[in-house]
Scaffold this active site. Structure first.
Site, PDB file in Angstrom:
ATOM      1  N   ARG A  75       0.831  -1.225   0.000  1.00  0.00           N
ATOM      2  CA  ARG A  75       0.000   0.000   0.000  1.00  0.00           C
ATOM      3  C   ARG A  75       0.864   1.274   0.000  1.00  0.00           C
ATOM      4  NH1 ARG A  75      -3.271  -3.606  -0.605  1.00  0.00           N
ATOM      5  NH2 ARG A  75      -5.391  -3.642   0.216  1.00  0.00           N
ATOM      6  N   SER A 107     -10.839  -0.969   2.936  1.00  0.00           N
ATOM      7  CA  SER A 107     -10.082  -1.149   4.187  1.00  0.00           C
ATOM      8  C   SER A 107      -9.761   0.217   4.761  1.00  0.00           C
ATOM      9  CB  SER A 107      -8.766  -1.871   3.920  1.00  0.00           C
ATOM     10  OG  SER A 107      -8.995  -3.134   3.372  1.00  0.00           O
ATOM     11  N   GLU A 145      -5.341   3.489   6.499  1.00  0.00           N
ATOM     12  CA  GLU A 145      -4.993   3.405   5.086  1.00  0.00           C
ATOM     13  C   GLU A 145      -5.595   4.591   4.341  1.00  0.00           C
ATOM     14  OE1 GLU A 145      -6.306  -0.005   2.691  1.00  0.00           O
ATOM     15  OE2 GLU A 145      -5.440   1.076   1.016  1.00  0.00           O
TER      16      GLU A 145
HETATM   17  N1  EPU Z   1     -10.872 -11.583   9.301  1.00  0.00           N
HETATM   18  C1  EPU Z   1     -11.631 -11.749  10.436  1.00  0.00           C
HETATM   19  N2  EPU Z   1     -12.626 -10.829  10.686  1.00  0.00           N
HETATM   20  C2  EPU Z   1     -12.871  -9.789   9.865  1.00  0.00           C
HETATM   21  C3  EPU Z   1     -12.076  -9.618   8.704  1.00  0.00           C
HETATM   22  C4  EPU Z   1     -11.073 -10.540   8.441  1.00  0.00           C
HETATM   23  O1  EPU Z   1     -11.452 -12.675  11.215  1.00  0.00           O
HETATM   24  O2  EPU Z   1     -13.787  -9.030  10.155  1.00  0.00           O
HETATM   25  C5  EPU Z   1      -9.829 -12.596   9.004  1.00  0.00           C
HETATM   26  C6  EPU Z   1     -10.249 -13.483   7.813  1.00  0.00           C
HETATM   27  O3  EPU Z   1     -11.030 -14.550   8.235  1.00  0.00           O
HETATM   28  C7  EPU Z   1      -8.915 -13.911   7.244  1.00  0.00           C
HETATM   29  C8  EPU Z   1      -8.023 -12.707   7.517  1.00  0.00           C
HETATM   30  O4  EPU Z   1      -8.644 -11.949   8.540  1.00  0.00           O
HETATM   31  O5  EPU Z   1      -8.395 -14.983   7.975  1.00  0.00           O
HETATM   32  C9  EPU Z   1      -7.790 -11.854   6.267  1.00  0.00           C
HETATM   33  O6  EPU Z   1      -9.051 -11.355   5.782  1.00  0.00           O
HETATM   34  P1  EPU Z   1      -9.281 -10.962   4.249  1.00  0.00           P
HETATM   35  O7  EPU Z   1      -8.919 -12.090   3.351  1.00  0.00           O
HETATM   36  O8  EPU Z   1     -10.653 -10.397   4.129  1.00  0.00           O
HETATM   37  O9  EPU Z   1      -8.195  -9.857   3.960  1.00  0.00           O
HETATM   38  P2  EPU Z   1      -7.699  -8.562   4.768  1.00  0.00           P
HETATM   39  O10 EPU Z   1      -6.282  -8.787   5.161  1.00  0.00           O
HETATM   40  O11 EPU Z   1      -8.648  -8.225   5.879  1.00  0.00           O
HETATM   41  C10 EPU Z   1      -6.718  -7.364   2.687  1.00  0.00           C
HETATM   42  C11 EPU Z   1      -6.821  -6.053   1.991  1.00  0.00           C
HETATM   43  C12 EPU Z   1      -8.124  -5.939   1.203  1.00  0.00           C
HETATM   44  C13 EPU Z   1      -8.143  -7.078   0.184  1.00  0.00           C
HETATM   45  C14 EPU Z   1      -8.005  -8.408   0.932  1.00  0.00           C
HETATM   46  C15 EPU Z   1      -7.873  -9.593   0.000  1.00  0.00           C
HETATM   47  C16 EPU Z   1      -5.563  -4.490   3.343  1.00  0.00           C
HETATM   48  C17 EPU Z   1      -5.591  -3.312   4.258  1.00  0.00           C
HETATM   49  N3  EPU Z   1      -6.732  -4.960   2.945  1.00  0.00           N
HETATM   50  O12 EPU Z   1      -7.766  -7.435   3.652  1.00  0.00           O
HETATM   51  O13 EPU Z   1      -8.100  -4.720   0.500  1.00  0.00           O
HETATM   52  O14 EPU Z   1      -9.330  -7.073  -0.568  1.00  0.00           O
HETATM   53  O15 EPU Z   1      -6.798  -8.415   1.738  1.00  0.00           O
HETATM   54  O16 EPU Z   1      -6.619  -9.551  -0.607  1.00  0.00           O
HETATM   55  O17 EPU Z   1      -4.476  -4.968   3.017  1.00  0.00           O
HETATM   56  C18 EPU Z   1      -8.812  -2.442   0.455  1.00  0.00           C
HETATM   57  O18 EPU Z   1      -7.625  -2.132   0.424  1.00  0.00           O
HETATM   58  O19 EPU Z   1      -9.720  -1.579   0.459  1.00  0.00           O
HETATM   59  C19 EPU Z   1      -9.169  -3.848   0.547  1.00  0.00           C
HETATM   60  C20 EPU Z   1     -10.437  -4.243   0.646  1.00  0.00           C
END
Ligand code: EPU
Length: 335
Positions: free
Chosen positions: A162, A234, A330
């Site tokens: 990012r 995010s 972010e």
């Molecule tokens: N999780 C939870 N509870 C929640 C959300 C997530 O337990 O409320 C757990 C999920 O179960 C999983 C882990 O956290 O084990 C990761 O969750 P997820 O795959 O949804 O990805 P993220 O790390 O929360 C990042 C990006 C997203 C992107 C996703 C998929 C950032 C800040 N965010 O989210 O990007 O879509 O990975 O690659 O890095 C954005 O930037 O606006 C965005 C949506």
């Protein structure tokens, strides 16, 4: 060139926050932008794309620039690859859809991310194991200070999670006009993130179009549609901690998601940390977290920028208190 004074920004931020800009300038060509800048532009400036990563906490007393350069052209091609030069005002998901239709591989995991091509280079948007910076060949800009043209190679962009040079030493100095992506004419697909591969197989097999469909399905299930509910995707970045800190937390919370990084540090999931602090269940009037993804702060109706910041600070404090981990925003806070 379109220019509007005292311009309402409600339609230009996916959070759905009311704020005004003293001057809003929309350019359709580099020449229009250069002419505007050479005719004596002064005061604060801000460049926006689709407004999907912005939080206005007040009016903007200055000039907001928005690109309406919307061309997509193939500038080079060999048997394996294509270079696609894309205007910074092209809608991001329309670009991804176009590349998939053209059988060009690379951007498919980034389907349905809100925003525009220019911002993909600034934010280094990423999802499902791919970052825009992986595919970017070069970024063309006009320098705000002297209206000159600059070209940043991939290396000069300093892409990281990012992050790009446009959020660092070049912050606020350039208007991105074109981004050139290097795309492939054949696989490999990148399916190792989470349950992406299973979803693709459920759709009938590992094809480019199925990856796009699977990513769209996953995002629609987890993330709010900006047309229905204001948010900036995010709100926080996933925090990075030392391996020792991650081990300590893992001992106490064995279910905590951890992503070891090549440097030895460990990336944690901000969404998981926030959910553990109980924010999905906490009732709120104007601002809350999204029921399917706690990393997304949502405007429940009528929120002002300051309400969002106050809520975000409470979330940060709770995570710090419970886990000893600092969350950083972010979104870009403006005003
Ligand atoms: N999780 C939870 N509870 C929640 C959300 C997530 O337990 O409320 C757990 C999920 O179960 C999983 C882990 O956290 O084990 C990761 O969750 P997820 O795959 O949804 O990805 P993220 O790390 O929360 C990042 C990006 C997203 C992107 C996703 C998929 C950032 C800040 N965010 O989210 O990007 O879509 O990975 O690659 O890095 C954005 O930037 O606006 C965005 C949506």
């Amino acid at each position: 060139m379109n220019r509007f004074e005292n311009y309402q920004l409600l339609e230009h931020n996916t959070f759905g926050i009311e704020a005004k800009a003293r001057l809003f300038v929309e350019f359709a060509t580099e020449d229009e932008l250069v002419e505007f800048l050479t005719n004596g532009h002064e005061g604060n400036s801000l460049v926006i794309g689709g407004g999907s990563n912005l939080l206005f906490v007040g009016d903007f007393d200055g000039t907001i620039f928005h690109s309406a350069i919307r061309s997509i052209e193939k500038v080079a091609e060999d048997e394996n690859e294509v270079l696609l030069r894309v205007g910074s005002g092209v809608n991001w998901d329309e670009l991804v859809e176009y590349t998939v239709e053209q059988d060009l591989y690379g951007l498919e995991n980034l389907s349905l991310i809100p925003g525009e091509a220019g911002a993909s280079a600034v934010q280094n948007v990423g999802a499902y194991g791919v970052e825009a910076g992986d595919l970017i060949e070069k970024v063309e800009t006009i320098v705000l200070g002297n209206a000159s043209k600059r070209i940043f190679s991939k290396e000069e962009c300093h892409f990281a999670y990012r992050y790009s040079v446009f959020k660092g030493e070049e912050k606020g100095k350039n208007v991105v006009t074109y981004v050139t992506y290097r795309l492939k004419k054949s696989a490999p697909l990148k399916l190792s993130y989470g349950n992406l591969k299973d979803k693709v197989l459920e759709l009938g097999g590992e094809t480019l179009a199925n990856v796009r469909r699977a990513v769209c399905d996953i995002r629609r299930a987890k993330l709010p549609d900006p047309a229905d509910m204001g948010s900036a995707g995010s709100f926080f970045m996933n925090p990075v901690v030392s391996a020792q800190k991650a081990d300590e937390l893992r001992n106490e919370y064995p279910a905590m998601p951890c992503y070891p990084l090549p440097c030895g540090d460990v990336k944690l999931s901000a969404g998981w940390l926030i959910e553990q602090c109980g924010w999905k269940e906490t009732p709120h009037k104007h601002v809350g977290v999204y029921k399917h993804q706690a990393l997304v702060v949502v405007n429940l109706g009528g929120a002002k920028g300051c309400d969002v910041i106050a809520f975000a600070n409470e979330v940060v404090d709770s995570v710090k208190k419970r886990f000893g981990v600092e969350l950083n925003m972010e979104v870009n806070v403006i005003g």
